[in-house]
Design a protein around this motif. Structure first.
Motif, mmCIF file in Angstrom:
data_model
loop_
_atom_site.group_PDB
_atom_site.id
_atom_site.type_symbol
_atom_site.label_atom_id
_atom_site.label_comp_id
_atom_site.label_asym_id
_atom_site.label_seq_id
_atom_site.Cartn_x
_atom_site.Cartn_y
_atom_site.Cartn_z
ATOM 1 N N ILE A 5 0.870 -1.177 0.000
ATOM 2 C CA ILE A 5 0.000 0.000 0.000
ATOM 3 C C ILE A 5 0.906 1.225 0.000
ATOM 4 O O ILE A 5 1.637 1.473 0.958
ATOM 5 C CB ILE A 5 -0.951 0.010 1.223
ATOM 6 C CG1 ILE A 5 -2.052 -1.047 1.083
ATOM 7 C CG2 ILE A 5 -1.630 1.371 1.356
ATOM 8 C CD1 ILE A 5 -1.635 -2.469 1.183
ATOM 9 N N CYS A 7 1.571 5.180 0.193
ATOM 10 C CA CYS A 7 0.859 6.192 0.978
ATOM 11 C C CYS A 7 1.343 7.615 0.696
ATOM 12 O O CYS A 7 1.949 8.268 1.564
ATOM 13 C CB CYS A 7 1.004 5.886 2.468
ATOM 14 S SG CYS A 7 0.455 4.240 2.941
ATOM 15 N N ASP A 40 -2.998 5.045 -0.938
ATOM 16 C CA ASP A 40 -3.608 5.919 0.081
ATOM 17 C C ASP A 40 -3.371 7.345 -0.408
ATOM 18 O O ASP A 40 -2.322 7.930 -0.174
ATOM 19 C CB ASP A 40 -2.931 5.642 1.426
ATOM 20 C CG ASP A 40 -3.383 6.563 2.539
ATOM 21 O OD1 ASP A 40 -4.162 7.493 2.270
ATOM 22 O OD2 ASP A 40 -2.931 6.359 3.674
ATOM 23 N N TYR A 137 -6.912 1.718 11.277
ATOM 24 C CA TYR A 137 -5.510 1.834 11.675
ATOM 25 C C TYR A 137 -5.437 1.866 13.190
ATOM 26 O O TYR A 137 -5.949 2.791 13.819
ATOM 27 C CB TYR A 137 -4.895 3.108 11.082
ATOM 28 C CG TYR A 137 -4.789 3.057 9.580
ATOM 29 C CD1 TYR A 137 -3.636 2.578 8.958
ATOM 30 C CD2 TYR A 137 -5.855 3.466 8.777
ATOM 31 C CE1 TYR A 137 -3.550 2.508 7.570
ATOM 32 C CE2 TYR A 137 -5.778 3.395 7.394
ATOM 33 C CZ TYR A 137 -4.622 2.917 6.800
ATOM 34 O OH TYR A 137 -4.547 2.839 5.433
ATOM 35 N N SER A 171 -4.916 -2.427 10.288
ATOM 36 C CA SER A 171 -3.493 -2.163 10.098
ATOM 37 C C SER A 171 -2.883 -1.773 11.441
ATOM 38 O O SER A 171 -3.230 -0.742 12.014
ATOM 39 C CB SER A 171 -3.300 -1.039 9.080
ATOM 40 O OG SER A 171 -1.946 -0.911 8.719
ATOM 41 N N HIS A 203 1.490 -0.873 9.325
ATOM 42 C CA HIS A 203 1.809 0.527 9.022
ATOM 43 C C HIS A 203 2.866 0.947 10.038
ATOM 44 O O HIS A 203 2.557 1.435 11.127
ATOM 45 C CB HIS A 203 0.565 1.415 9.129
ATOM 46 C CG HIS A 203 0.808 2.825 8.704
ATOM 47 N ND1 HIS A 203 0.513 3.284 7.439
ATOM 48 C CD2 HIS A 203 1.350 3.883 9.358
ATOM 49 C CE1 HIS A 203 0.847 4.565 7.346
ATOM 50 N NE2 HIS A 203 1.361 4.945 8.503
ATOM 51 N N ASP A 227 2.323 -1.109 4.451
ATOM 52 C CA ASP A 227 2.226 0.287 4.018
ATOM 53 C C ASP A 227 3.623 0.880 3.906
ATOM 54 O O ASP A 227 4.514 0.575 4.712
ATOM 55 C CB ASP A 227 1.445 1.117 5.044
ATOM 56 C CG ASP A 227 -0.037 0.797 5.059
ATOM 57 O OD1 ASP A 227 -0.438 -0.225 4.466
ATOM 58 O OD2 ASP A 227 -0.799 1.554 5.671
ATOM 59 N N ASN A 246 7.980 7.161 7.382
ATOM 60 C CA ASN A 246 7.332 5.948 6.898
ATOM 61 C C ASN A 246 8.372 4.936 6.420
ATOM 62 O O ASN A 246 9.524 5.275 6.172
ATOM 63 C CB ASN A 246 6.382 6.298 5.746
ATOM 64 C CG ASN A 246 5.097 6.928 6.239
ATOM 65 O OD1 ASN A 246 4.368 6.332 7.016
ATOM 66 N ND2 ASN A 246 4.811 8.141 5.794
#
Length: 284
Positions: A5, A7, A40, A137, A171, A203, A227, A246
C-alpha cells in the motif's frame, strides 16, 4: 500474496509548503502505473487540521484510473468525512485512525476512545451501504510516549471489539517507530491466529537502517500487507526523532524480493516515481 500500500497522503500531509494540486495528481497518476495494490491518496478531514489535504476532491478529479490496477484509499476522521468520501465510486477503501492511546486519540481526532468506537461503528455501517471497505488503523499499536498502559493483550482486546463490529482489515500502526522485530512478530502471530477472518496490515515507521528487519519480522508473524512511502517521506509529527518516517517502499521492495516474493511491480514506472519524489517533496 504480498500487498503493498503506497501512501502519498501520509507522505504529503506533514509537508509545510502546499503542494500544488496538479503536482499531487501527476505524482499519484505515476504511482498508479507501478502496480501497487492500493494507493492511500488523500483524506476527507477538516482542512484546518490537515491543510495539505484540502484539495483531495480536486486531486481525485484529475486522476487517470482507466488503466490502473491499484485501488484507492482515503482517510476519514469522522462520519461526515466518510459521507463525503462515500459519494465517490472511485474510492474503494475508507481508513479510520483508532488509537490504543487515549492521549493520542484526543490529539489525532479530538475524541475519546469510546467516542471513536461509536464513530467507527457508524462508518462501518456506512461502508456496508456504500459498498466501501473500512480499514482501521490501530495507532500506537506497539507502544506510546505518554506513559500510558500498553500491552499486547490490549491490542487483542481492541481487535476483538473491531471484529464484533464486522471490520475486515486492521493495520497495526507503529506511530512513533518504537516497535522491535520480536514484538512485531509476536503481535501479528497472535492476531492472525486469533482472528483468521481479518486481514492484518503493517503501518510501521522506521529509520532506513531497520526497515528490512521490521519487514522480515512482519512476514515471520504472517503479515502480507505492508504500508510504505517512497523515500520514507512522512511520519508522525509527535516523533521526537525526525528521521522516524514511513517505511521506505523501495527498501521494502528490495527486502521482499530478496525473500523470494514476486511483487509484480513495473520497475521502470517505479524508477520514474522515485525521480518525481525529488520534485514533489522539495520546495522550489
Amino acid at each position: 500474496m504480498i500487498k503493498l500500500i503506497e501512501c502519498p497522503r501520509d507522505a504529503m500531509q506533514g509537508i509545510p509548503h502546499f503542494i500544488d494540486t496538479a503536482i499531487k495528481a501527476a505524482y499519484i497518476n505515476q504511482l498508479s502505473e507501478v502496480g501497487f495494490d492500493t494507493i492511500d491518496f488523500g483524506s476527507f478531514v477538516n482542512p484546518k487540521a490537515v491543510p495539505q489535504m484540502k484539495d483531495t476532491e480536486e486531486v481525485l478529479s484529475l486522476l487517470d484510473l482507466h488503466h490502473s490496477k491499484s485501488k484507492l484509499l482515503a482517510i476519514v476522521a469522522n462520519l461526515r468525512g466518510a459521507e463525503d468520501a462515500g459519494h465517490f465510486p472511485e474510492i474503494d477503501y475508507l481508513g479510520f485512525p483508532l488509537s490504543i492511546s487515549e492521549t493520542f486519540q484526543q490529539r489525532n481526532t479530538n475524541k475519546s476512545i469510546s467516542e471513536a468506537f461509536n464513530e467507527l461503528e457508524e462508518i462501518q455501517n456506512l461502508c456496508e451501504v456504500k459498498g466501501k471497505i473500512l480499514v482501521t488503523y490501530l495507532s500506537m499499536g506497539f507502544g506510546n510516549p505518554y506513559g500510558e498502559e500498553y500491552s499486547p493483550e490490549m491490542v487483542l482486546n481492541f481487535v476483538e471489539r473491531l471484529d464484533q463490529l464486522g471490520v475486515k482489515i486492521i493495520s497495526l500502526s507503529d506511530t512513533i517507530g518504537v516497535a522491535n522485530p520480536a514484538l512485531i512478530t509476536e503481535l501479528f502471530e497472535t492476531q492472525i491466529q486469533a482472528f483468521p477472518n481479518i486481514e492484518f496490515g503493517a503501518h510501521l515507521h522506521s529509520t532506513r537502517e531497520t526497515i528490512g528487519e521490521k519487514v522480515l519480522a512482519g512476514l515471520k508473524g504472517g503479515c502480507t500487507r505492508f504500508d510504505g512511502a517512497l523515500n520514507g517521506y512522512g511520519g508522525c509529527p509527535m516523533a521526537k526523532d525526525d528521521l522516524v518516517g514511513n517505511m521506505a517502499t523501495e527498501v521494502m521492495v528490495e527486502t521482499l524480493e530478496k525473500a523470494g516474493h514476486d511483487l509484480k511491480l513495473n520497475k521502470r514506472e517505479l524508477k520514474e516515481a522515485m525521480k518525481l519524489t525529488q520534485f514533489v517533496f522539495t520546495e522550489v
